[in-house]
Write a protein that holds these residues in place. Structure first.
Motif, PDB file in Angstrom:
ATOM      1  N   SER A  79      23.155  40.826   8.970  1.00 40.87           N
ATOM      2  CA  SER A  79      21.789  40.360   7.669  1.00 40.87           C
ATOM      3  C   SER A  79      21.535  42.083   7.240  1.00 40.87           C
ATOM      4  O   SER A  79      20.665  42.321   8.177  1.00 40.87           O
ATOM      5  CB  SER A  79      21.148  39.269   7.502  1.00 40.87           C
ATOM      6  N   MET A  80      21.606  42.827   6.261  1.00 41.49           N
ATOM      7  CA  MET A  80      20.673  44.247   6.540  1.00 41.49           C
ATOM      8  C   MET A  80      20.762  44.243   5.238  1.00 41.49           C
ATOM      9  O   MET A  80      20.884  43.631   3.665  1.00 41.49           O
ATOM     10  CB  MET A  80      21.617  45.686   6.638  1.00 41.49           C
ATOM     11  N   GLY A  81      19.479  44.833   5.442  1.00 37.17           N
ATOM     12  CA  GLY A  81      18.896  45.618   3.611  1.00 37.17           C
ATOM     13  C   GLY A  81      18.549  47.082   3.941  1.00 37.17           C
ATOM     14  O   GLY A  81      18.372  47.155   4.538  1.00 37.17           O
ATOM     15  N   TRP A  82      18.199  47.319   2.087  1.00 40.75           N
ATOM     16  CA  TRP A  82      17.930  48.583   2.001  1.00 40.75           C
ATOM     17  C   TRP A  82      16.507  47.885   1.286  1.00 40.75           C
ATOM     18  O   TRP A  82      16.320  47.084   0.478  1.00 40.75           O
ATOM     19  CB  TRP A  82      18.732  49.006   0.959  1.00 40.75           C
ATOM     20  N   PHE A  83      15.499  49.096   1.812  1.00 42.25           N
ATOM     21  CA  PHE A  83      14.186  48.927   1.305  1.00 42.25           C
ATOM     22  C   PHE A  83      13.430  50.551   0.701  1.00 42.25           C
ATOM     23  O   PHE A  83      13.677  50.735   1.373  1.00 42.25           O
ATOM     24  CB  PHE A  83      12.682  48.274   2.554  1.00 42.25           C
ATOM     25  N   ARG A  84      12.629  50.091   0.551  1.00 46.92           N
ATOM     26  CA  ARG A  84      11.898  51.673   0.255  1.00 46.92           C
ATOM     27  C   ARG A  84      10.263  51.324  -0.299  1.00 46.92           C
ATOM     28  O   ARG A  84       9.677  50.063  -0.751  1.00 46.92           O
ATOM     29  CB  ARG A  84      12.157  52.196  -1.421  1.00 46.92           C
ATOM     30  N   GLN A  85       9.789  52.558  -0.613  1.00 49.75           N
ATOM     31  CA  GLN A  85       7.923  52.535  -0.079  1.00 49.75           C
ATOM     32  C   GLN A  85       7.613  54.072  -1.280  1.00 49.75           C
ATOM     33  O   GLN A  85       7.851  54.932  -0.413  1.00 49.75           O
ATOM     34  CB  GLN A  85       7.550  52.644   1.234  1.00 49.75           C
ATOM     35  N   PRO A  86       7.753  53.559  -2.822  1.00 42.15           N
ATOM     36  CA  PRO A  86       6.594  55.065  -3.040  1.00 42.15           C
ATOM     37  C   PRO A  86       5.364  55.297  -2.683  1.00 42.15           C
ATOM     38  O   PRO A  86       4.587  54.874  -1.989  1.00 42.15           O
ATOM     39  CB  PRO A  86       6.648  54.291  -4.410  1.00 42.15           C
ATOM     40  N   PRO A  87       5.065  56.042  -3.051  1.00 42.53           N
ATOM     41  CA  PRO A  87       4.165  56.786  -2.774  1.00 42.53           C
ATOM     42  C   PRO A  87       2.869  56.300  -3.108  1.00 42.53           C
ATOM     43  O   PRO A  87       2.479  55.889  -4.032  1.00 42.53           O
ATOM     44  CB  PRO A  87       3.884  57.962  -3.280  1.00 42.53           C
ATOM     45  N   GLY A  88       1.833  55.737  -2.171  1.00 44.57           N
ATOM     46  CA  GLY A  88       0.793  54.890  -2.110  1.00 44.57           C
ATOM     47  C   GLY A  88       0.554  53.325  -2.653  1.00 44.57           C
ATOM     48  O   GLY A  88       0.231  52.918  -2.978  1.00 44.57           O
ATOM     49  N   LYS A  89       1.865  52.980  -3.035  1.00 41.90           N
ATOM     50  CA  LYS A  89       3.211  51.619  -2.947  1.00 41.90           C
ATOM     51  C   LYS A  89       2.766  50.902  -1.315  1.00 41.90           C
ATOM     52  O   LYS A  89       3.514  51.906  -0.478  1.00 41.90           O
ATOM     53  CB  LYS A  89       3.099  51.644  -4.120  1.00 41.90           C
ATOM     54  N   GLU A  90       3.050  49.470  -1.423  1.00 39.88           N
ATOM     55  CA  GLU A  90       4.171  49.219  -0.600  1.00 39.88           C
ATOM     56  C   GLU A  90       5.317  48.972  -0.736  1.00 39.88           C
ATOM     57  O   GLU A  90       5.747  49.113  -1.560  1.00 39.88           O
ATOM     58  CB  GLU A  90       3.213  47.598  -0.849  1.00 39.88           C
ATOM     59  N   ARG A  91       5.821  48.270   0.782  1.00 44.04           N
ATOM     60  CA  ARG A  91       7.143  49.099   0.408  1.00 44.04           C
ATOM     61  C   ARG A  91       7.708  47.287   0.231  1.00 44.04           C
ATOM     62  O   ARG A  91       7.123  46.320   0.074  1.00 44.04           O
ATOM     63  CB  ARG A  91       7.921  48.359   2.043  1.00 44.04           C
ATOM     64  N   GLU A  92       9.140  47.780  -0.787  1.00 43.34           N
ATOM     65  CA  GLU A  92       9.602  46.735  -1.223  1.00 43.34           C
ATOM     66  C   GLU A  92      11.088  46.347  -1.092  1.00 43.34           C
ATOM     67  O   GLU A  92      11.305  47.558  -0.591  1.00 43.34           O
ATOM     68  CB  GLU A  92       9.555  46.802  -2.767  1.00 43.34           C
ATOM     69  N   GLY A  93      11.746  45.530  -1.233  1.00 45.21           N
ATOM     70  CA  GLY A  93      12.995  44.903  -1.233  1.00 45.21           C
ATOM     71  C   GLY A  93      13.671  45.875  -2.255  1.00 45.21           C
ATOM     72  O   GLY A  93      13.424  45.438  -3.152  1.00 45.21           O
ATOM     73  N   VAL A  94      14.954  46.831  -2.246  1.00 46.50           N
ATOM     74  CA  VAL A  94      15.518  46.822  -2.661  1.00 46.50           C
ATOM     75  C   VAL A  94      17.057  46.848  -3.799  1.00 46.50           C
ATOM     76  O   VAL A  94      17.737  45.833  -4.425  1.00 46.50           O
ATOM     77  CB  VAL A  94      16.126  48.435  -2.730  1.00 46.50           C
ATOM     78  N   ALA A  95      18.033  46.061  -2.014  1.00 48.48           N
ATOM     79  CA  ALA A  95      19.182  45.330  -2.218  1.00 48.48           C
ATOM     80  C   ALA A  95      19.183  44.753  -0.588  1.00 48.48           C
ATOM     81  O   ALA A  95      19.043  45.558   0.251  1.00 48.48           O
ATOM     82  CB  ALA A  95      20.447  46.438  -2.529  1.00 48.48           C
ATOM     83  N   ALA A  96      20.193  43.599  -0.789  1.00 45.99           N
ATOM     84  CA  ALA A  96      20.614  42.736   0.940  1.00 45.99           C
ATOM     85  C   ALA A  96      21.574  42.817   0.775  1.00 45.99           C
ATOM     86  O   ALA A  96      22.157  42.207  -0.186  1.00 45.99           O
ATOM     87  CB  ALA A  96      19.348  42.251   0.388  1.00 45.99           C
ATOM     88  N   TRP A  97      22.394  42.493   2.063  1.00 43.17           N
ATOM     89  CA  TRP A  97      24.019  42.098   2.239  1.00 43.17           C
ATOM     90  C   TRP A  97      23.774  41.307   3.312  1.00 43.17           C
ATOM     91  O   TRP A  97      23.185  41.762   4.302  1.00 43.17           O
ATOM     92  CB  TRP A  97      24.573  43.757   2.485  1.00 43.17           C
ATOM     93  N   ARG A  98      25.032  40.154   3.097  1.00 42.81           N
ATOM     94  CA  ARG A  98      25.242  39.655   4.109  1.00 42.81           C
ATOM     95  C   ARG A  98      26.529  39.391   5.023  1.00 42.81           C
ATOM     96  O   ARG A  98      27.155  39.651   3.484  1.00 42.81           O
ATOM     97  CB  ARG A  98      24.633  37.991   4.405  1.00 42.81           C
ATOM     98  N   ASN A  99      26.912  39.322   5.861  1.00 50.75           N
ATOM     99  CA  ASN A  99      28.147  39.417   6.775  1.00 50.75           C
ATOM    100  C   ASN A  99      29.568  38.518   5.863  1.00 50.75           C
ATOM    101  O   ASN A  99      30.451  38.242   6.105  1.00 50.75           O
ATOM    102  CB  ASN A  99      28.190  38.830   7.629  1.00 50.75           C
ATOM    103  N   ASP A 100      28.666  37.399   4.659  1.00 49.19           N
ATOM    104  CA  ASP A 100      29.884  36.451   4.467  1.00 49.19           C
ATOM    105  C   ASP A 100      30.195  37.191   2.685  1.00 49.19           C
ATOM    106  O   ASP A 100      31.346  36.837   1.729  1.00 49.19           O
ATOM    107  CB  ASP A 100      29.045  35.120   3.941  1.00 49.19           C
TER     108      ASP A 100
END
Length: 121
Positions: free
Chosen positions: A30-51
């Motif tokens: 399982s892998m994913g992409w997250f992002r953290q805008p300036p001054g904000k909390e980290r948020e999930g963007v997209a995720a992938w699973r091996n199936d």
């Protein structure tokens, strides 16, 4: 030790595209992409699973695509139609197992150092 190395960030104008890459030292389910805008909390963007299942944040659906090259063990995030609000530090994350793709940062164990994406209007 699992190592994740992101690349592909940069500065683009609104409406432009970027493709982020995350090179992993080992194969993980399982892998994913997250992002953290300036001054904000980290948020999930997209995720992938091996199936092959994926999930996306509502804010990026239809614009971003997550994919994995299993031969080279590289996770990608194709970002089209970029908006100024997409400006953030983008992180790759991974974990062992997981029954479904997850956008929750607490579900992930391994993190990259991040790559900056800046979108100007």
């Amino acid at each position: 030790q699992v190592q994740l190395v992101e690349s592909g960030g940069g500065s683009v104008q609104a409406g432009g595209s970027l493709r982020l890459s995350c090179s992993a030292s080992v194969y993980l389910a399982s892998m994913g992409w997250f992002r953290q805008p300036p001054g904000k909390e980290r948020e999930g963007v997209a995720a992938w699973r091996n199936d092959g299942t994926t999930t996306y944040a509502d804010s990026v659906k239809g614009r971003f695509t997550i994919s994995k090259d299993n031969a080279d063990n590289v996770l990608y995030l194709q970002m089209n139609g970029l908006k100024p609000e997409d400006t953030a530090m983008y992180y790759c994350a991974s974990r062992f197992g997981g029954r479904v793709p997850s956008l929750r940062s607490n579900d992930y164990v391994f993190w990259g150092q991040g790559t900056q994406v800046t979108v100007s209007s």
